[in-house]
Design a protein around this motif. Structure first.
Motif, PDB file in Angstrom:
ATOM      1  N   GLU A  59     -12.523 -29.249 -30.407  1.00  0.00           N
ATOM      2  CA  GLU A  59     -11.278 -28.505 -30.153  1.00  0.00           C
ATOM      3  C   GLU A  59     -11.465 -27.508 -29.015  1.00  0.00           C
ATOM      4  OE1 GLU A  59      -8.304 -25.679 -32.710  1.00  0.00           O
ATOM      5  OE2 GLU A  59      -9.675 -26.968 -33.827  1.00  0.00           O
ATOM      6  N   LYS A  60     -12.595 -26.787 -29.053  1.00  0.00           N
ATOM      7  CA  LYS A  60     -12.868 -25.789 -28.018  1.00  0.00           C
ATOM      8  C   LYS A  60     -13.032 -26.456 -26.648  1.00  0.00           C
ATOM      9  CE  LYS A  60     -14.979 -22.096 -30.774  1.00  0.00           C
ATOM     10  NZ  LYS A  60     -16.214 -21.311 -31.021  1.00  0.00           N
ATOM     11  N   ILE A  61     -13.732 -27.550 -26.610  1.00  0.00           N
ATOM     12  CA  ILE A  61     -13.948 -28.277 -25.356  1.00  0.00           C
ATOM     13  C   ILE A  61     -12.599 -28.746 -24.801  1.00  0.00           C
ATOM     14  CG2 ILE A  61     -14.824 -30.485 -24.422  1.00  0.00           C
ATOM     15  CD1 ILE A  61     -17.000 -28.468 -24.487  1.00  0.00           C
ATOM     16  N   GLU A  62     -11.721 -29.268 -25.739  1.00  0.00           N
ATOM     17  CA  GLU A  62     -10.425 -29.773 -25.291  1.00  0.00           C
ATOM     18  C   GLU A  62      -9.588 -28.659 -24.674  1.00  0.00           C
ATOM     19  OE1 GLU A  62      -6.896 -32.761 -26.820  1.00  0.00           O
ATOM     20  OE2 GLU A  62      -8.060 -31.682 -28.340  1.00  0.00           O
ATOM     21  N   LYS A  63      -9.640 -27.461 -25.312  1.00  0.00           N
ATOM     22  CA  LYS A  63      -8.895 -26.308 -24.772  1.00  0.00           C
ATOM     23  C   LYS A  63      -9.419 -25.938 -23.397  1.00  0.00           C
ATOM     24  CE  LYS A  63      -7.408 -24.097 -29.076  1.00  0.00           C
ATOM     25  NZ  LYS A  63      -7.650 -22.977 -30.004  1.00  0.00           N
ATOM     26  N   SER A  64     -10.749 -25.908 -23.294  1.00  0.00           N
ATOM     27  CA  SER A  64     -11.375 -25.543 -22.003  1.00  0.00           C
ATOM     28  C   SER A  64     -10.992 -26.546 -20.913  1.00  0.00           C
ATOM     29  CB  SER A  64     -12.893 -25.496 -22.154  1.00  0.00           C
ATOM     30  OG  SER A  64     -13.261 -24.528 -23.090  1.00  0.00           O
ATOM     31  N   VAL A  65     -10.901 -27.815 -21.268  1.00  0.00           N
ATOM     32  CA  VAL A  65     -10.536 -28.854 -20.292  1.00  0.00           C
ATOM     33  C   VAL A  65      -9.103 -28.641 -19.819  1.00  0.00           C
ATOM     34  CG1 VAL A  65     -10.128 -31.328 -19.973  1.00  0.00           C
ATOM     35  CG2 VAL A  65     -12.182 -30.565 -21.143  1.00  0.00           C
ATOM     36  N   HIS A  66      -8.189 -28.333 -20.755  1.00  0.00           N
ATOM     37  CA  HIS A  66      -6.793 -28.088 -20.390  1.00  0.00           C
ATOM     38  C   HIS A  66      -6.683 -26.896 -19.448  1.00  0.00           C
ATOM     39  CE1 HIS A  66      -4.566 -31.084 -22.576  1.00  0.00           C
ATOM     40  NE2 HIS A  66      -5.215 -30.813 -23.729  1.00  0.00           N
ATOM     41  N   VAL A  67      -7.450 -25.823 -19.744  1.00  0.00           N
ATOM     42  CA  VAL A  67      -7.475 -24.640 -18.873  1.00  0.00           C
ATOM     43  C   VAL A  67      -7.954 -25.038 -17.483  1.00  0.00           C
ATOM     44  CG1 VAL A  67      -8.578 -22.387 -18.461  1.00  0.00           C
ATOM     45  CG2 VAL A  67      -7.759 -22.992 -20.759  1.00  0.00           C
ATOM     46  N   LEU A  68      -9.007 -25.839 -17.423  1.00  0.00           N
ATOM     47  CA  LEU A  68      -9.597 -26.271 -16.138  1.00  0.00           C
ATOM     48  C   LEU A  68      -8.573 -27.104 -15.345  1.00  0.00           C
ATOM     49  CD1 LEU A  68     -12.067 -26.538 -14.273  1.00  0.00           C
ATOM     50  CD2 LEU A  68     -12.785 -28.523 -15.607  1.00  0.00           C
ATOM     51  N   ILE A  69      -7.839 -27.982 -16.038  1.00  0.00           N
ATOM     52  CA  ILE A  69      -6.833 -28.818 -15.354  1.00  0.00           C
ATOM     53  C   ILE A  69      -5.770 -27.917 -14.709  1.00  0.00           C
ATOM     54  CG2 ILE A  69      -4.950 -30.492 -15.747  1.00  0.00           C
ATOM     55  CD1 ILE A  69      -6.803 -31.766 -17.893  1.00  0.00           C
ATOM     56  N   ASP A  70      -5.320 -26.938 -15.521  1.00  0.00           N
ATOM     57  CA  ASP A  70      -4.291 -26.018 -14.980  1.00  0.00           C
ATOM     58  C   ASP A  70      -4.809 -25.281 -13.755  1.00  0.00           C
ATOM     59  OD1 ASP A  70      -2.566 -26.814 -16.937  1.00  0.00           O
ATOM     60  OD2 ASP A  70      -2.950 -25.086 -18.275  1.00  0.00           O
ATOM     61  N   GLU A  71      -6.069 -24.819 -13.822  1.00  0.00           N
ATOM     62  CA  GLU A  71      -6.654 -24.078 -12.689  1.00  0.00           C
ATOM     63  C   GLU A  71      -6.736 -24.962 -11.437  1.00  0.00           C
ATOM     64  OE1 GLU A  71     -10.426 -22.649 -14.043  1.00  0.00           O
ATOM     65  OE2 GLU A  71      -9.552 -21.067 -15.301  1.00  0.00           O
ATOM     66  N   CYS A  72      -7.180 -26.178 -11.640  1.00  0.00           N
ATOM     67  CA  CYS A  72      -7.353 -27.089 -10.489  1.00  0.00           C
ATOM     68  C   CYS A  72      -5.998 -27.445  -9.857  1.00  0.00           C
ATOM     69  CB  CYS A  72      -8.057 -28.365 -10.929  1.00  0.00           C
ATOM     70  SG  CYS A  72      -9.794 -28.095 -11.353  1.00  0.00           S
ATOM     71  N   ARG A  73      -4.982 -27.614 -10.724  1.00  0.00           N
ATOM     72  CA  ARG A  73      -3.665 -27.968 -10.190  1.00  0.00           C
ATOM     73  C   ARG A  73      -3.047 -26.797  -9.420  1.00  0.00           C
ATOM     74  NH1 ARG A  73      -1.245 -31.560 -15.177  1.00  0.00           N
ATOM     75  NH2 ARG A  73      -2.215 -33.542 -14.540  1.00  0.00           N
ATOM     76  N   LYS A  74      -3.403 -25.556  -9.826  1.00  0.00           N
ATOM     77  CA  LYS A  74      -2.854 -24.373  -9.145  1.00  0.00           C
ATOM     78  C   LYS A  74      -3.347 -24.297  -7.708  1.00  0.00           C
ATOM     79  CE  LYS A  74      -2.127 -21.514 -13.237  1.00  0.00           C
ATOM     80  NZ  LYS A  74      -2.690 -20.431 -14.058  1.00  0.00           N
ATOM     81  N   LYS A  75      -4.507 -24.864  -7.461  1.00  0.00           N
ATOM     82  CA  LYS A  75      -5.077 -24.823  -6.092  1.00  0.00           C
ATOM     83  C   LYS A  75      -4.242 -25.677  -5.135  1.00  0.00           C
ATOM     84  CE  LYS A  75      -9.815 -24.141  -7.705  1.00  0.00           C
ATOM     85  NZ  LYS A  75     -11.171 -24.713  -7.779  1.00  0.00           N
ATOM     86  N   LYS A  76      -3.497 -26.613  -5.710  1.00  0.00           N
ATOM     87  CA  LYS A  76      -2.618 -27.493  -4.964  1.00  0.00           C
ATOM     88  C   LYS A  76      -3.323 -28.163  -3.794  1.00  0.00           C
ATOM     89  CE  LYS A  76       1.633 -25.323  -6.379  1.00  0.00           C
ATOM     90  NZ  LYS A  76       2.854 -24.643  -6.034  1.00  0.00           N
ATOM     91  N   VAL A  77      -4.518 -28.579  -4.033  1.00  0.00           N
ATOM     92  CA  VAL A  77      -5.274 -29.362  -3.041  1.00  0.00           C
ATOM     93  C   VAL A  77      -5.764 -30.621  -3.725  1.00  0.00           C
ATOM     94  CG1 VAL A  77      -6.024 -27.437  -1.586  1.00  0.00           C
ATOM     95  CG2 VAL A  77      -7.388 -28.092  -3.593  1.00  0.00           C
ATOM     96  N   ASN A  78      -5.944 -31.674  -2.911  1.00  0.00           N
ATOM     97  CA  ASN A  78      -6.507 -32.893  -3.448  1.00  0.00           C
ATOM     98  C   ASN A  78      -8.007 -32.721  -3.612  1.00  0.00           C
ATOM     99  OD1 ASN A  78      -4.159 -34.325  -3.668  1.00  0.00           O
ATOM    100  ND2 ASN A  78      -4.226 -35.019  -1.560  1.00  0.00           N
ATOM    101  N   MET A  79      -8.454 -32.838  -4.878  1.00  0.00           N
ATOM    102  CA  MET A  79      -9.886 -32.670  -5.147  1.00  0.00           C
ATOM    103  C   MET A  79     -10.546 -34.049  -5.273  1.00  0.00           C
ATOM    104  SD  MET A  79      -9.839 -29.545  -7.914  1.00  0.00           S
ATOM    105  CE  MET A  79     -11.585 -29.246  -7.915  1.00  0.00           C
ATOM    106  N   THR A  80     -11.735 -34.143  -4.705  1.00  0.00           N
ATOM    107  CA  THR A  80     -12.492 -35.407  -4.818  1.00  0.00           C
ATOM    108  C   THR A  80     -13.104 -35.488  -6.206  1.00  0.00           C
ATOM    109  OG1 THR A  80     -14.506 -34.414  -4.038  1.00  0.00           O
ATOM    110  CG2 THR A  80     -13.040 -35.375  -2.343  1.00  0.00           C
ATOM    111  N   ASP A  81     -13.563 -36.690  -6.540  1.00  0.00           N
ATOM    112  CA  ASP A  81     -14.220 -36.876  -7.845  1.00  0.00           C
ATOM    113  C   ASP A  81     -15.447 -35.995  -7.969  1.00  0.00           C
ATOM    114  OD1 ASP A  81     -12.373 -38.609  -8.748  1.00  0.00           O
ATOM    115  OD2 ASP A  81     -13.645 -40.403  -8.816  1.00  0.00           O
TER     116      ASP A  81
END
Length: 1604
Positions: free
Chosen positions: A1044-1066
């Motif tokens: 559960e904690k990992i899943e929450k952290s992943v969702h937070v990370l997704i939101d952070e990455c999307r806020k950068k509004k840049v295409n990120m490589t793998d």
């Protein structure tokens, strides 16, 4: 001639009167007349026979087999309403020698009664009495005169039935036909053949003082014949006067049918011209005898003017002819022929005045008669005085008879007069010629037998002795048993060779030719009569002398000598058949191609055909006290082939003291023809076959009734003379064993004198009960004159029952079966219905006494009772073939001294095998059902509190209680079902189930034991599964929190990455994910799962197990740490000085090596426990205390079962060793489980998957296909694979159980041994003997691999289970789709819930699958269907690629273990030769093995010579040899009493003497190898063993295990 014409007219008038009468009868009779007119082609005789229902027998004569047959009429008293029933009713009563046979009133219909008789009950209803009725004649013309019935029956019967009719009529003191008329041909026949069988015994005046008597065939007796004839009408009843002439004043008897008898005045239709004959024979007492000399009395029915031929015959053959008349004309032309010397007497009745002295004077002068030749009954003369005059006249003739002639001599006169003789038939003459070619030259019977029957003389008696000695070993002495038995076998072969060397004598060649001919019936009858005639003269005197001497037991030696003379002088057809049997048996020792053998192969079939024809078969040779088993078996086998499938039989036997009328009783009851004579006549036992009619088979449930007549048992005093007590015991045991109903014949009202005889009988019944046969008996008390005997003898019956109970207890003690306290314990017996009181046979003093009507009627009642009892019988030998097997096994056991101890029977073995097979089926169904139930329960426990959970219960302990309750219900249901199956099994009529009734309790206990064991196992598995699930609860909680904690952290990370509004490589995404992963894990609280110290838990369980054994055991346990145990293989070291010495001596002395025995048992238990540990480890589960409890249970169970004397030191050290090893393995298993289920480690395992999901969500990729694949691979695929492996084990066992070798333990043993002998590998035999369990496990594994060596064999099962899972999954998907859920999570959980009762779906995999899952539900479902199909193919290919051996390791149910447990049985071994127990069921109380082996194979050797021992325990237990072992405290103990030391072992002697040939062959073949392996010298192989072949060894296996 006037007289002659008058008679003819009278006959025509009679015919006319009949017609007139018929016209006046009712319409049915008119119709009958019209039918007769239509059939005018029928002769007068045929018409009469049709009325009597005999027309079918006019050409196809009535045969003996027809009248003997048992049908519904056999036990019905009502003759029916039709005239056509009358002859058969008469015949039935005559065959029962019932003197009322001629009283045919009950057989005539009411239509024949007069109106007055008919209306007697309706008198009250008649308004006006009609007195005319009183004057109506009660006789009408359609009634039959008894003489017509007798004439009709003789005309319609074949020669053998005619003989039987004449014999029975003679016994009833009825006159018999001398000249039989045929009204169609106007011819008559001299019934010489018909009277041939009548033998009469009488005492002449000169023998009265010596009490001697003369016995001879009546047709051969040269006696004066007095004939009585009628001329014209006669008002006197000639026949009635004759009856008075022949009867004493105090006892009148109707010898001849007369007009004043019932229906005696019915018009004679076909019997006019019938000439009857009877005999008056003196008793030897002046006060009782009417005539002091024997005389034949002939009586012609009809006017001599009409029957001149008969009259002429009588004039030529008679000493005197008495002519009865009413009126004689002086010009009477009745002139005696000058060619005969018959003395003519005229007997007149002064009815009218024309008979005056003058008329008589003229007639006397004309006929040259004196006054003394004329007897007139005046009006003043009463019958008494008249009869006295007649007697005086007859006596005067007998004083100087002039002419004496035998019936046989009369045939010459008959031929001269044109009278046919019944003996003139071609078949009869051919049979006579054939018989006389054999019997004509016999002068001295003893010398004849010695010369012509060499095979049955001393050689056969020697063979008998050898056969019994082979079993009893009475003269063994100090000789080696197997060498002694080998010598006996060689001697037997020598005797058989000696028999074969004689070849076939000319006499035997002629005899076999005679019985092979079409006239064999006549041939055998002539043979029997001729032989009886030869021995009659000598035997007569001997038998009387024997009876006289027997009254005084002081004449022992004389009695013995007379008995031997009787045996020597007796010569009958049985001696010829006996020789034939010996010739056949001896021929079997010749090569199959030998012509001498081939020419005799048809004999059993020939004899079987004779049995069907009504001839007897000798079962027991009374002279040698033996049965030619192979001969009798082959005859019965051929008989079985001839009648199959109509081959079911029931058996009736009679037993009793000699000369008490046993044969007469059987003959009367069933109409058979067992030899009847005075003295000890029947020797041995004979059987006859009686056919049951088709319509009666359903009532009796058989096709034939077998009747066995036996030799009389001797009284105890006489038995001591020739040691025949043993013979009597053997005979009684055999016939009781063979019969379904045994008649015990007691010739006295008070049975106290019968005590010793009853003792023999009780022994026999007890023996039968012990071998599974509890049947019925009937006590017959003969010579009981009082009509109220049954009521009066109530006290006597109570006394008899008390004696029987007393004897049962004595017999039970002797047979060592003391649980039998009462006679009713050993057989079905009711004192009230089981006793029959029969009056004496004769009504008066023989030879003139008729058979007592009370005798016949009571015997008839007994017959009805016995047939009713037979109808309720469960026959032991349902068919003829099985009857043969019973004879074989009974006689084999009888040859041993201890019958019960020795009895082995193929039918009992077969019934036991069937019971075991059925029980094994039920047991496996039960086990399989419970395996499936437990698997489902464990699946539910694994899915508890997950998405796949099927229960609403949230508390695990509460759920365990529910499951245990369900398990108990399921167990009870199956236990009840199997007990019911067992009950039904024993109620079925087929399969001889009652033979194994004694095992019912054992199998009932086995079912209860199975339930207890299964219950314990099921509860342990449930407890372990629940406890392990409980243990995982905390770990699963932590793992879920981490996820559960990992899943929450992943969702937070997704939101952070999307806020950068840049295409990120793998790569950038991976880097971000790794940083987040490390930071999140850093925040987790440290968790360390406590590792259990398994050694401590195991020590605690071991202590609990050992503590009840006492303080010393606990001390021993505390001396060594468990961690130090089980590191090295277990080695037992000798304890104490004695064990040490024994261990050292065992290398070269035949002493039991306790050290080696304990080491072997330790290795066996260790191996079983290691297998159990291995099974648990393969599952990769957590440790549970039930695992070590199970191992300790295995150790305890094996130690309790072993015969090795183990002490507490051994037990403790073995348990420490096994528990130490197990604890070490379980500790590692536990640690691996903890490591595998560590939440942190499990999370790290899913890192890559979480990262991939993170990238998919961030890049908004379609996850449907990927997630469907993930769900299939991670959740469904492992579950399906697990399900298939959980199910496959049961399928493999099911498949293996279809093979015969796994049906029962006995089949398993047979298959292993057969396989061993085919391999020709000494090492395999060594392994089998010394490591039986290991060998059996390996053998089973090889059989499994062999059965599933081809891919297709297992693929079929895998595909079936795989398909069932796919179908369930697809159905679950469709159901979930239909429910229209709002989230993918609910959709997936619904699928899991639907599958939760069969598939274990990992909650962890499910949780992991749901993390970051953004898949569309419909698309997911679409892809899921496709993935499931792909999964099916993947698994199919995967299963194909996995080797079978690898698959076996994955199986939950191990087939090799299941099969091993099924066939290994209780694990007990024979205390002498170590062969394993074959008994079925778990809870059997008696151990037995089908096949024992030479002790040398178990390392036994002789003390001095060091040679391997050849003795076999199945021979030792009947010898006087002794043994010593630990159980006897090294004291010598007789093998015969081994049960005192090993009470739970049942070691039976080798029944066939060839059963152990298998091991004899193995020891012979590998003698050198075994000697080397055992550090001994080679065994001295007996001569017979050296000749044994591999084929013989294989054949012996079949015999030992009763394999068909």
């Amino acid at each position: 001639m006037e007289s002659y014409i008058m008679i003819n007219c009278r006959k025509e008038e009679t015919l006319q009167e009949t017609t007139d009468t018929n016209h006046s009868t009712d319409s049915s009779n008119i119709q009958e007349m019209q039918n007769l007119k239509k059939q005018r082609k029928k002769t007068y005789l045929e018409g009469i026979l049709e009325n009597l229902g005999l027309e079918q027998y006019h050409r196809e004569k009535l045969s003996f087999s027809k009248i003997l047959g048992i049908d519904e009429k056999t036990i019905t008293d009502d003759p029916g309403e039709y005239k056509s029933n009358v002859p058969m009713y008469f015949l039935k009563k005559l065959m029962m020698i019932n003197v009322t046979a001629r009283n045919i009133k009950g057989a005539l219909s009411a239509a024949n009664l007069s109106p007055s008789e008919l209306d007697v009950n309706n008198a009250a209803d008649t308004p006006e009495d009609n007195f005319d009725d009183l004057f109506d004649s009660p006789i009408t013309d359609d009634m039959f005169n008894p003489l017509d019935i007798i004439t009709a029956l003789f005309l319609c019967s074949d020669g053998f039935v005619q003989q039987e009719l004449a014999l029975k009529m003679s016994m009833c003191q009825f006159s018999v036909p001398l000249l039989l008329p045929n009204c169609d041909t106007k011819q008559c026949t001299l019934m010489l053949w018909a009277m041939r069988d009548i033998v009469k015994k009488y005492r002449l005046p000169d023998l009265s003082e010596s009490k001697g008597f003369k016995e001879e065939r009546i047709v051969l007796s040269e006696l004066p014949m007095i004939s009585f004839v009628r001329l014209g009408k006669c008002s006197l009843s000639k026949s009635e006067i004759l009856n008075k002439l022949l009867s004493n004043s105090e006892q009148y008897h109707d010898t001849f049918v007369h007009r004043n008898m019932e229906y005696g005045d019915s018009p004679r239709k076909i019997s006019d011209g019938l000439t009857e004959i009877t005999w008056y024979l003196p008793y030897g007492n002046k006060n009782m005898d009417i005539f002091s000399e024997p005389v034949a009395i002939a009586n012609l029915h009809g006017d001599i003017a009409s029957y001149e031929t008969q009259y002429s015959f009588l004039c030529h053959t008679s000493a005197a002819v008495f002519v009865f008349f009413d009126q004689l004309e002086p010009e009477c032309k009745l002139i005696p022929n000058k060619s005969h010397n018959a003395n003519i007497f005229l007997v007149g009745n002064q009815m009218n005045e024309s008979l005056t002295p003058d008329v008589l004077k003229k007639i006397a002068k004309k006929l040259n008669l004196t006054k003394n030749n004329i007897i007139i009954k005046t009006k003043q003369t009463n019958d008494g005085h008249f009869v006295k005059c007649l007697r005086k006249a007859v006596s005067s003739v007998l004083t100087n008879p002039g002419l004496k002639m035998s019936v046989e001599q009369m045939a010459i006169i008959a031929h001269e007069l044109g009278i046919s003789v019944d003996e003139d038939s071609p078949e009869c003459q051919a049979g006579k010629k054939h018989a006389e070619s054999i019997t004509a030259g016999i002068q001295d019977t003893f010398k004849f037998k010695e010369k012509q029957f060499p095979l049955q003389g001393q050689i056969w008696k020697e063979l008998t002795f050898l056969e019994k000695e082979e079993f009893r070993l009475r003269k063994l002495g100090s000789e080696n048993i197997e060498n002694y038995k080998s010598d006996i076998k060689i001697k037997k072969e020598e005797q058989r060779k000696k028999q074969s060397s004689y070849g076939m004598s000319e006499v035997m060649r002629r005899f076999i030719s005679g019985i092979s001919s079409k006239e064999r019936g006549y041939f055998l009858k002539w043979m029997r009569m001729n032989l009886d005639n030869l021995s009659q003269i000598k035997l007569c005197g001997l038998r009387e002398l024997y009876k006289e001497k027997c009254k005084d037991s002081e004449n022992k030696q004389e009695i013995k000598e007379i008995d031997q003379q009787l045996s020597n002088s007796t010569l009958g057809t049985e001696h010829f058949f006996r020789e034939m049997g010996q010739m056949y048996e001896a021929s079997l020792y010749l090569p199959e191609t030998d012509p001498s053998r081939q020419q005799l192969q048809h004999l059993p079939r020939l004899c079987a055909q004779l049995l069907l024809d009504g001839f007897f078969l000798e079962l027991v040779d009374g002279d040698a006290s033996n049965i030619p088993l192979r001969w009798v078996s082959d005859v019965l086998s051929q008989l079985n082939d001839l009648v199959s499938p109509k081959n079911k039989i029931l058996v009736v036997t009679v037993l009793g003291v000699q000369s008490t009328g046993k044969s007469t009783l059987l003959n009367t009851m069933f109409g058979v023809q067992f030899a009847v004579s005075s003295g000890r006549c029947t020797r041995g036992a004979f059987m006859l076959l009686i056919k049951v009619s088709e319509d009666f088979k359903k009532d009796l449930n058989c096709d034939f009734v077998v009747i066995i007549d036996t030799e009389g048992l001797k009284s105890p005093e006489l038995a001591q003379l020739d040691n025949s007590h043993e013979h009597d015991n053997e005979l009684a045991t055999l016939v009781v064993g063979l019969s379904d109903v045994t008649i015990i014949n007691i010739a006295m009202e008070n049975s106290t004198e019968m005590k010793d005889i009853l003792q023999i009988v009780v022994h026999a019944f007890l023996r039968m009960k012990e071998v599974g046969k509890k049947h019925k008996c009937q006590f017959v008390h003969q010579n009981v004159s009082d009509v109220s005997a049954h009521e009066k003898n109530l006290r006597g019956r109570k006394l008899l029952l008390e004696q029987l109970n007393e004897m049962t207890q004595a017999a039970a003690k002797m047979e060592k079966k003391e649980e039998n306290k009462n006679f009713t314990d050993v057989m079905e017996y009711n004192p009230d219905t089981g006793n029959c009181y029969i009056p004496g046979l004769w009504n008066g003093n023989p030879p003139m006494a008729p058979v007592n009507v009370g005798y016949s009627e009571t015997v008839y009642e007994l017959k009805k009772n016995i047939i009713q009892v037979l109808g309720k019988c469960q026959s032991t030998s349902n068919n003829i073939k099985e009857f043969g097997e019973w004879i074989n096994s009974l006689w084999t056991a009888i040859k041993h001294e201890n019958f019960i101890f020795s009895f082995r029977n193929s039918l009992v073995a077969d019934a036991y095998m069937r019971l075991c097979t059925e029980y094994n089926k039920w047991e496996w169904e039960f086990k399989k059902e419970m395996y499936t139930w437990v698997t489902d329960a464990e699946t539910k426990i694994s899915n508890f509190a997950t998405a796949a959970a099927k229960t609403e219960i949230s508390d695990l302990r509460e759920y365990m209680t529910l499951l245990k309750s369900e398990a108990a219900s399921e167990l009870t249901k199956w236990e009840t079902m199997i007990l019911e199956n067992l009950k039904k099994y024993f109620e079925q009529p087929e399969g001889h189930v009652y033979l194994v009734e004694g095992y019912r309790e054992e199998f009932t206990n086995s079912i209860k034991s199975l339930r207890r064991q299964t219950e314990s196992s099921v509860f342990n598995q449930l407890t372990a599964a629940i406890d392990i699930k409980q243990g995982l609860k905390e770990l699963n909680k932590i793992r879920a929190t981490y996820t559960e904690k990992i899943e929450k952290s992943v969702h937070v990370l997704i939101d952070e990455c999307r806020k950068k509004k840049v295409n990120m490589t793998d790569r950038e995404l991976d880097e971000s994910f790794n940083n987040m992963w490390a930071e999140t894990l850093h925040t987790f609280s440290p968790f360390a799962q406590q590792t259990l110290n398994v050694f401590t838990s195991v020590s605690l369980q071991l202590q609990k197990n050992i503590s009840p054994k006492g303080g010393h055991a606990c001390e021993l346990l505390s001396e060594k740490s468990l961690q130090d145990c089980g590191l090295e293989p277990f080695t037992y070291t000798p304890k104490g000085h004695r064990e040490n010495i024994q261990h050292k001596l065992s290398g070269f002395l035949p002493v039991k090596d306790a050290v080696k025995a304990k080491q072997e048992i330790a290795d066996s238990i260790t191996s079983a426990c290691n297998d159990c540990v291995g099974d648990k480890i393969v599952r990769k589960t957590n440790y549970h205390d039930t695992y070590i409890q199970e191992i300790l249970h295995i150790i305890d169970e094996r130690l309790n079962k072993t015969d090795v004397d183990t002490d507490i030191e051994f037990e403790v050290s073995l348990k420490q060793h096994i528990c130490g090893f197990a604890a070490r393995e379980f500790q590692k298993m536990h640690e691996d489980f903890i490591e595998e289920n560590d939440p942190y480690r499990r999370l790290q395992k899913n890192k890559e998957k979480f990262c991939a999901d993170f990238k998919d969500v961030f890049n908004k990729r379609d996850q449907c296909q990927k997630k469907a694949e993930e769900f299939t691979d991670q959740c469904l695929k492992p579950a399906v694979e697990d399900f298939v492996y959980r199910s496959l084990g049961l399928d493999i066992v099911d498949k293996m159980l279809t093979r015969e070798e796994f049906s029962t333990r006995i089949s398993f043993q047979y298959s292993i041994l057969l396989n061993l002998i085919s391999k020709r590998d000494f090492k395999s035999f060594q392994s089998y003997i010394f490591s039986y369990e290991d060998f059996a496990k390996l053998w089973i594994s090889d059989r499994i691999k062999e059965s599933f060596s081809s891919e297709s064999a297992l693929c079929e099962f895998e595909d079936r289970h795989l398909q069932s899972c796919i179908d369930r999954i697809n159905a679950a998907i469709e159901k979930a789709k239909a429910e229209k859920t709002d989230s993918l999570k609910t959709f997936v959980e619904n699928i899991c819930k639907e599958l939760g009762d069969k598939l274990v779906i990992s909650q962890e995999a499910l949780d992991s699958f749901m993390v970051l899952n953004k898949a569309d539900q419909d698309q997911f479902a679409h892809w899921l269907n496709k993935c499931v199909m792909e999964m099916k193919e993947d698994l199919r290919h995967k299963f194909k690629d996995i080797p079978f051996e690898t698959k076996l390791t994955h199986l939950r149910v191990k087939p090799q273990n299941e099969l091993f447990n099924r066939v290994i049985g209780c694990g007990k071994q024979c205390p002498f030769c170590r062969v394993p127990c074959d008994a079925g069921g778990e809870a059997h109380t008696q151990h037995f093995a089908s096949l024992h082996r030479p002790n040398g194979l178990g390392t036994y050797r002789w003390t001095v010579s060091k040679k391997l021992c050849t003795n076999i325990c199945s021979s030792l237990v009947i010898s006087d040899i002794r043994f010593r072992c630990g159980e006897t405290n090294d004291q010598s103990h007789p093998y015969k009493e081994y049960r005192k030391i090993f009470p739970d072992w049942d070691i039976r002697p080798d029944g066939s003497l060839e059963a152990s040939d298998y091991w004899k062959y193995i020891l012979k073949k590998y003698n050198k190898n075994f000697a080397k392996a055992y550090n001994a010298k080679r065994a001295d192989i007996p001569t017979c063993w050296k000749r044994m072949t591999k084929e013989q060894a294989k054949e012996s296996l079949k015999k030992a295990f009763y394999i068909k």
